[in-house]
Design an enzyme around this catalytic site. Structure first.
Site, PDB file in Angstrom:
ATOM      1  N   GLN A 104       0.881  -1.139  -0.001  1.00 22.30           N
ATOM      2  CA  GLN A 104      -0.002  -0.050   0.023  1.00 22.30           C
ATOM      3  C   GLN A 104       0.826   1.121   0.150  1.00 22.30           C
ATOM      4  O   GLN A 104       0.356   2.495  -0.106  1.00 22.30           O
ATOM      5  CB  GLN A 104      -0.902   0.081   1.191  1.00 22.30           C
ATOM      6  CG  GLN A 104      -1.817  -1.101   1.380  1.00 22.30           C
ATOM      7  CD  GLN A 104      -2.606  -1.310   2.784  1.00 22.30           C
ATOM      8  OE1 GLN A 104      -3.483  -0.455   2.934  1.00 22.30           O
ATOM      9  NE2 GLN A 104      -1.686  -2.159   3.670  1.00 22.30           N
ATOM     10  N   VAL A 106       3.645   4.208  -1.172  1.00 26.14           N
ATOM     11  CA  VAL A 106       3.981   4.907  -2.300  1.00 26.14           C
ATOM     12  C   VAL A 106       5.469   5.385  -2.098  1.00 26.14           C
ATOM     13  O   VAL A 106       5.906   5.941  -3.079  1.00 26.14           O
ATOM     14  CB  VAL A 106       2.873   6.257  -2.441  1.00 26.14           C
ATOM     15  CG1 VAL A 106       1.572   5.790  -2.328  1.00 26.14           C
ATOM     16  CG2 VAL A 106       3.140   7.344  -1.080  1.00 26.14           C
ATOM     17  N   HIS A 122      -1.501   1.681  -4.107  1.00 21.66           N
ATOM     18  CA  HIS A 122      -1.745   3.117  -3.987  1.00 21.66           C
ATOM     19  C   HIS A 122      -0.946   4.195  -4.658  1.00 21.66           C
ATOM     20  O   HIS A 122      -0.885   5.292  -4.444  1.00 21.66           O
ATOM     21  CB  HIS A 122      -1.933   3.483  -2.370  1.00 21.66           C
ATOM     22  CG  HIS A 122      -3.144   2.825  -1.614  1.00 21.66           C
ATOM     23  ND1 HIS A 122      -3.008   2.753  -0.213  1.00 21.66           N
ATOM     24  CD2 HIS A 122      -3.995   2.096  -1.875  1.00 21.66           C
ATOM     25  CE1 HIS A 122      -3.992   1.777   0.121  1.00 21.66           C
ATOM     26  NE2 HIS A 122      -4.445   1.417  -0.989  1.00 21.66           N
ATOM     27  N   CYS A 130      -0.509  14.271 -15.213  1.00 27.83           N
ATOM     28  CA  CYS A 130      -1.176  15.401 -15.602  1.00 27.83           C
ATOM     29  C   CYS A 130      -2.687  15.214 -15.321  1.00 27.83           C
ATOM     30  O   CYS A 130      -3.272  14.266 -15.890  1.00 27.83           O
ATOM     31  CB  CYS A 130      -0.881  15.437 -17.284  1.00 27.83           C
ATOM     32  SG  CYS A 130      -1.770  16.989 -17.775  1.00 27.83           S
ATOM     33  N   SER A 193      -2.382  -1.339   9.351  1.00 31.83           N
ATOM     34  CA  SER A 193      -3.615  -1.178  10.339  1.00 31.83           C
ATOM     35  C   SER A 193      -4.722  -2.029   9.845  1.00 31.83           C
ATOM     36  O   SER A 193      -5.596  -2.295  10.687  1.00 31.83           O
ATOM     37  CB  SER A 193      -3.662   0.272  10.727  1.00 31.83           C
ATOM     38  OG  SER A 193      -4.328   0.992   9.595  1.00 31.83           O
ATOM     39  N   ASN A 217       3.044  -6.822  13.221  1.00 34.88           N
ATOM     40  CA  ASN A 217       2.977  -5.547  13.764  1.00 34.88           C
ATOM     41  C   ASN A 217       3.069  -5.310  15.346  1.00 34.88           C
ATOM     42  O   ASN A 217       2.497  -6.199  16.036  1.00 34.88           O
ATOM     43  CB  ASN A 217       1.519  -5.501  13.288  1.00 34.88           C
ATOM     44  CG  ASN A 217       0.909  -3.927  13.303  1.00 34.88           C
ATOM     45  OD1 ASN A 217       1.367  -3.252  14.294  1.00 34.88           O
ATOM     46  ND2 ASN A 217       0.172  -3.376  12.454  1.00 34.88           N
ATOM     47  N   PRO A 218       3.857  -4.343  15.794  1.00 35.85           N
ATOM     48  CA  PRO A 218       3.867  -4.078  17.275  1.00 35.85           C
ATOM     49  C   PRO A 218       2.654  -3.855  17.811  1.00 35.85           C
ATOM     50  O   PRO A 218       2.131  -4.205  19.079  1.00 35.85           O
ATOM     51  CB  PRO A 218       4.721  -2.927  17.490  1.00 35.85           C
ATOM     52  CG  PRO A 218       5.014  -2.521  16.099  1.00 35.85           C
ATOM     53  CD  PRO A 218       4.404  -3.264  15.060  1.00 35.85           C
TER      54      PRO A 218
END
Ligand code: BJW
Length: 253
Positions: A104, A106, A122, A130, A193, A217-218
């Protein structure tokens, strides 16, 4: 042997059978590189409201403000480097015969770490589009000389080639990601998340089709309670541990 070591051993055993693997990453995998995440502690949304910045309405309402935010983020990303976790995933792409990396993010860090085949759901912050002609170009100018930037060919506004709320994801990329999720045997979900759709549905699709879901994931997420392996720790710590165990072999140390 600690519970963590036992879990890593069990997972490495599965990985040694060469299963079909899909990986979904989110902002958390780049956190240890020094890139802010969106939600949670130190998340970008705590300072900026998403609806002010990551929607087409926000952009066309105030392109200068939105571009300042992207220019600032490009500055941070450009000054940082991928970390051990990104490199492990790049190595796994060459190691496993069937391996699909879906992100996800960028920031382009997976490619910078050497991953070749990355499904960017994403978009990419280093591409500009443009708003009139739809042409996409790579662009690493940082900071921009002119904010907001305009198309050199037609003079229309340029936008970052990313996906904002309410916009469709690139259809071919999403189709490939959905197919990989539906057919994988192990799905890693790292640093997300699991809140933003449709990306958040991909691990659900994988689980419904019988894949083992491995979360790193923490913080707990909506996926944690149903994941087969839930490592509540940082990606840059856990991925190298799994990789070491994988390389060590069945009887190795
Ligand atoms: C660590 C760590 C460490 C920390 N190691 N981990 C169905 C139901 C409800 C709503 C919708 C729905 N379908 C579509 C929607 C609407 C909307 C949506 O999902 N809204 C939600 C708010 C509910 N989705 C869309 O609009 C999407 N488009 C779409 O579906 O089109 C069709 C459609 C349109 C309209 C209506 C219906 C259908 C587009 C979504 C685009 C998201 N865009 C952004 C911005 C991209 C550009 C940019 O970067 O500026 O993408 S928003 C932002 O969130 C960004 C991220 O990619 C995305 C996900 O965030 P992520 O990666 O999960 O990050 P965080 O910060 O949330 O989490 C980080 C995690 O890391 C945390 O859990 C930490 O604990 C962890 N972490 N350190 C491992 N070291």
């Amino acid at each position: 042997m600690s519970e963590l070591e036992r879990q890593i051993d069990e997972l490495a055993e599965i990985l040694r059978t060469g299963p079909r693997i899909a990986v979904l990453t989110g902002a958390g995998i780049s956190a240890e590189s020094g890139i802010p995440t969106f939600r949670g502690k130190d998340g970008l949304w705590r300072e900026f409201r998403a609806e002010e910045l990551a929607t087409p309405q926000a952009f066309f309402g105030n392109p200068g403000l939105v571009w300042q935010w992207y220019d600032w983020r490009r500055g941070i990303i450009g000054a940082k480097e991928p970390h051990a976790g990104h490199y492990v995933l790049a190595r796994w792409e060459r190691h496993f015969p069937d391996f699909v990396l879906i992100t996800q993010n960028v920031d382009g860090f997976h490619r910078r770490a050497g991953s070749r085949n990355v499904l960017e759901l994403h978009g990419n912050i280093w591409e500009i589009r443009c708003t009139r002609e739809g042409t996409i170009a790579e662009n690493t100018e940082c900071p921009f000389r002119e904010i907001p930037p305009h198309c050199p060919s037609c003079g229309a506004l340029l936008r970052p080639n990313v996906v904002w709320f309410g916009e469709s994801l690139p259809s071919e990329t999403l189709e490939e990601a959905t197919a990989a999720s539906a057919t994988c045997e192990v799905m890693f979900v790292i640093g997300t998340s699991a809140y933003v759709q449709p990306a958040a549905s991909l691990p659900v699709i994988a689980a419904e089709r019988g894949a083992k879901v491995v979360e790193i994931n923490p913080e707990p997420t909506p996926l944690s309670s149903t994941a087969d392996f839930s490592f509540q720790a940082k990606a840059g710590e856990i991925l190298p541990l799994i990789d070491e165990r994988l390389l060590a072999g069945r009887t190795g140390t």
